[in-house]
Design a protein around this motif. Sequence first.
Motif: not given
Length: 91
Positions: A38-66
């Motif tokens: 989760c990062d406010v920067s979608q690009n930063a979140a995606e860059e790291l998540a793609n390496i580890y096969g993780a989901a991406t979020f731009t808000s903690v609330e969205a990550m929690i809701a998932a």
Amino acid sequence: MPKSRDVIRVGLVGAGYIAGWHAEVLKSLDGVKLVAVCDVSQNAAEELANIYGAATFTSVEAMIAAGVCDAVHILTPPHLHCDLAVTCLKA
């Protein structure tokens, strides 16, 4: 390796410099899986998540809701830690 229900699903809140270090340590642990970044920067979140096969979020609330995380590492600048920690703990 533990059964999948025994795996602790971890999310990283913040995808800056230190997040890569945390991700590598998590990858090395039995019974732990990095599932979200989760990062406010979608690009930063995606860059790291793609390496580890993780989901991406731009808000903690969205990550929690998932409902994908059992635990989080809060890796944002220190002045943001308290509010993020309280939000995560309440969830």
